[in-house]
Design a protein around this motif. Structure first.
Motif, short mmCIF file in Angstrom:
data_model
loop_
_atom_site.label_atom_id
_atom_site.label_comp_id
_atom_site.label_asym_id
_atom_site.label_seq_id
_atom_site.Cartn_x
_atom_site.Cartn_y
_atom_site.Cartn_z
N GLN A 1 4.37 3.85 -5.37
CA GLN A 1 3.80 2.56 -4.81
C GLN A 1 3.26 3.28 -3.29
O GLN A 1 2.44 2.94 -2.79
CB GLN A 1 4.80 1.67 -4.76
N GLU A 2 4.21 4.22 -2.73
CA GLU A 2 3.88 4.55 -1.37
C GLU A 2 2.50 5.41 -1.42
O GLU A 2 1.80 5.31 -0.70
CB GLU A 2 5.04 5.54 -0.86
N GLY A 3 2.34 6.10 -2.39
CA GLY A 3 1.27 6.92 -2.39
C GLY A 3 -0.08 6.23 -2.48
O GLY A 3 -1.01 6.68 -2.11
N ILE A 4 -0.19 5.35 -3.22
CA ILE A 4 -1.11 4.23 -3.17
C ILE A 4 -1.37 3.55 -1.68
O ILE A 4 -2.63 3.80 -1.43
CB ILE A 4 -0.93 3.24 -4.41
N ALA A 5 -0.27 3.11 -1.35
CA ALA A 5 -0.46 2.46 0.16
C ALA A 5 -0.84 3.39 1.21
O ALA A 5 -1.80 3.03 2.05
CB ALA A 5 0.90 1.69 0.47
N PHE A 6 -0.25 4.49 1.25
CA PHE A 6 -0.60 5.61 2.27
C PHE A 6 -2.12 5.99 2.32
O PHE A 6 -2.64 6.50 3.34
CB PHE A 6 0.23 6.84 2.30
N LEU A 7 -2.76 6.01 1.23
CA LEU A 7 -4.03 6.45 0.91
C LEU A 7 -5.06 5.28 1.03
O LEU A 7 -5.84 5.35 1.97
CB LEU A 7 -4.33 6.95 -0.45
N SER A 8 -4.77 4.03 0.52
CA SER A 8 -5.75 3.02 0.41
C SER A 8 -5.09 1.57 0.60
O SER A 8 -5.98 0.78 0.75
CB SER A 8 -6.45 2.91 -0.86
N GLY A 9 -3.97 1.67 1.21
CA GLY A 9 -3.31 0.20 1.45
C GLY A 9 -4.29 -0.57 2.40
O GLY A 9 -4.65 -0.15 3.16
N ASP A 10 -4.21 -1.86 2.10
CA ASP A 10 -5.01 -2.84 2.82
C ASP A 10 -4.12 -3.58 4.03
O ASP A 10 -4.81 -4.62 4.95
CB ASP A 10 -5.55 -3.99 2.00
N GLY A 11 -2.89 -3.18 4.40
CA GLY A 11 -2.18 -3.80 5.46
C GLY A 11 -1.48 -4.97 5.41
O GLY A 11 -0.97 -5.62 5.94
N VAL B 1 22.38 -4.74 -16.29
CA VAL B 1 22.76 -5.16 -14.99
C VAL B 1 21.46 -4.48 -14.14
O VAL B 1 21.06 -3.50 -14.35
CB VAL B 1 23.88 -4.22 -14.43
N LEU B 2 20.87 -5.29 -13.26
CA LEU B 2 19.88 -5.01 -12.48
C LEU B 2 20.16 -4.62 -11.15
O LEU B 2 21.29 -5.06 -10.64
CB LEU B 2 18.87 -6.18 -12.37
N PHE B 3 19.65 -3.45 -10.54
CA PHE B 3 20.02 -2.93 -9.31
C PHE B 3 18.57 -3.25 -8.36
O PHE B 3 17.75 -2.54 -8.34
CB PHE B 3 20.38 -1.49 -9.22
N TYR B 4 18.73 -4.36 -7.78
CA TYR B 4 17.55 -4.71 -6.95
C TYR B 4 17.72 -3.96 -5.56
O TYR B 4 18.70 -4.12 -4.76
CB TYR B 4 17.49 -6.22 -6.55
N THR B 5 16.79 -2.90 -5.25
CA THR B 5 16.67 -1.89 -4.12
C THR B 5 15.49 -2.14 -3.31
O THR B 5 14.26 -2.22 -3.84
CB THR B 5 16.78 -0.72 -4.76
N THR B 6 15.70 -2.26 -2.00
CA THR B 6 14.70 -2.69 -1.00
C THR B 6 14.61 -1.79 0.00
O THR B 6 15.87 -1.11 0.36
CB THR B 6 14.79 -3.96 -0.36
N LYS B 7 13.60 -1.36 0.71
CA LYS B 7 13.46 -0.55 1.74
C LYS B 7 12.09 -1.04 2.54
O LYS B 7 11.07 -1.27 1.84
CB LYS B 7 13.13 1.04 1.24
N ARG B 8 12.17 -1.11 4.12
CA ARG B 8 10.99 -1.38 4.54
C ARG B 8 10.38 -0.15 5.05
O ARG B 8 11.01 1.13 5.46
CB ARG B 8 11.54 -1.92 5.79
N VAL B 9 8.85 -0.02 4.59
CA VAL B 9 8.10 1.31 4.95
C VAL B 9 6.74 0.73 5.89
O VAL B 9 6.19 -0.35 5.31
CB VAL B 9 7.68 1.97 3.58
N GLY B 10 6.45 1.60 6.59
CA GLY B 10 5.09 1.23 7.38
C GLY B 10 4.44 2.57 7.43
O GLY B 10 4.93 3.46 7.05
#
Length: 418
Positions: free
Chosen positions: A240-250, A393-402
């Motif tokens: 997901q980061e690879g897509i956003a760092f190249l063409s992410g719309d903010g 069992v689901l492991f909902y994992t989050t991280k803030r990235v900019g």
């Protein structure tokens, strides 16, 4: 994302490259020698094809042969890059556990789901900060995910990365307008022009993964559930980061580097202007002259760390370019840890880059460390959910990235256009 695993905890297809591990230092692969042989065959066959075109004829057999050789080149180059990846992962020896008590409680929470008082105390503090639920992962686990992502993500490998603890990040820029003048020893010194300052904010977003495992898998004493989860999360986050760092719309995600290129949605956002785009010189293909112009246009201070960034398909197009004396501009990787080169500069395989087609930005050239800023918010959070998808069992994992461009003058873009 495929969330299932086998009984040894190896992620299934779609779980990310990080599942590959190196048990020992990889040996020099036979593919290095094979790549050299294949490249020589490519040069001969491509030359034959050019001679046929000059003679006014095209031989289907030659075209098919060249296509097969190019496919073999791509396969061999990918094999070498895979060995380099294994070496990088194998050299990651991890970090010393900084808080054994908390780490032990967090691991127990993974397996049994019973939170301790210390976990609850830290979750309450985290919730007051930014409203996120779940439990903060141990520092070494958080660091492990970031390291693995850096190994498999070309943008993280090549960009500047910082970690913040606040809600956002801003950078201040000077317009460089400073007045000066010559004066005599005792002459008056009037005030000169003062430079102006402009701040630029970098967009943050929340990245999440939600892998699942059966309770039986979790209860298996042979399974390192913590390592399995880190593998699943780092692979998905990297994609997901690879897509956003190249063409992410903010929009709830970083601003991609391509959006800052001349004509892009963020071309007017940065105080220093847009990333300069040069045309390829042809409406549908790349040319040698455009490549040299691209290199010449980059300011000297950024040349030491300058690289080309393009996808593997575009590399096939650049591979056919020659100098005036007939030498090929693209050269394969013939040693471990050494990337292929184009016009003497390293080439980074960037899967999300656009291909060679009319109007596309098919390549970037410059210093990505100076160009792009990745921003990690401290802390990965995990919420264990045994109820939503029984018996899993689901492991909902989050991280803030900019992320966003911090200096557009350190990069150039090649657009396919006449």
């Amino acid at each position: 994302m495929n969330m299932m695993t086998n009984l040894r905890g190896t992620p299934a297809a779609g779980g990310g490259l990080i599942a590959v591990r190196a048990e020992a230092q990889p040996k020099k692969p036979d593919s290095i020698e094979a790549l050299g042989v294949a490249f020589e065959a490519f040069k001969k066959t491509h030359t034959d094809q050019l001679e046929e075109i000059k003679a006014g004829k095209t031989d289907v057999v030659t075209s098919e042969k060249l296509s097969k050789i190019e496919g073999e080149l791509d396969k061999l180059q990918a094999a070498i890059e895979s060995v380099n990846l294994k070496a990088a992962v194998g050299n990651d020896n991890g970090e010393k556990i900084r808080d054994p008590e908390y780490t032990g409680q967090f691991q127990a929470y993974f397996k049994g789901g019973a939170p301790t008082a210390k976990l609850e105390e830290l979750r309450a503090a985290a919730t007051k900060t930014d409203g996120e639920g779940g439990y903060l992962a141990p520092i070494e686990w958080d660091r492990s995910i970031s390291k693995r992502q850096k190994v498999i993500s070309p943008m993280r490998q090549n960009s500047s990365v910082i970690t913040i603890s606040g809600a956002g990040f801003k950078k201040v820029y000077s317009d460089g307008v400073v007045g000066s003048g010559w004066v005599g020893e005792t002459a008056a010194r009037p005030q000169t022009v003062t430079p102006g300052l402009t701040s630029l904010g970098f967009t943050m977003g929340e990245l999440y993964a939600n892998p699942a495992a059966s309770q039986g898998l979790i209860d298996d004493a042979e399974i390192d559930i913590e390592a399995w989860l880190a593998d699943e999360v780092s692979g998905e986050f990297d994609k997901q980061e690879g897509i956003a760092f190249l063409s992410g719309d903010g929009s709830n995600k970083p601003d991609g580097v391509l959006t800052y290129v001349t004509g892009g949605s963020n071309a007017a956002k940065h105080p220093y202007g847009a990333i300069l785009a040069l045309n390829s010189g042809d409406a549908t293909k790349v040319t040698s002259d455009a490549l040299f112009d691209l290199q010449a246009s980059l300011e000297a201070e950024f040349l030491a760390n300058a690289k080309f960034y393009m996808n593997r398909g575009s590399q096939a197009a650049f591979r056919k370019l020659k100098t005036a004396d007939g030498s090929y501009l693209w050269q394969p990787s013939l040693a471990l840890g050494v990337p292929p080169t184009l016009a003497g500069e390293p080439v980074v395989d960037m899967p999300g880059m656009p291909g060679v087609a009319a109007g596309n930005v098919a390549a970037l050239y410059g210093d990505m460390v100076e160009t792009y800023q990745v921003i990690d918010r401290t802390g990965v959070r995990v919420l264990r959910d045994p109820y939503t998808a029984k018996p899993f069992v689901l492991f909902y994992t989050t991280k803030r990235v900019g992320g966003g461009v911090k200096n557009p003058t350190a990069m150039r873009a090649l657009r396919i256009a006449a």
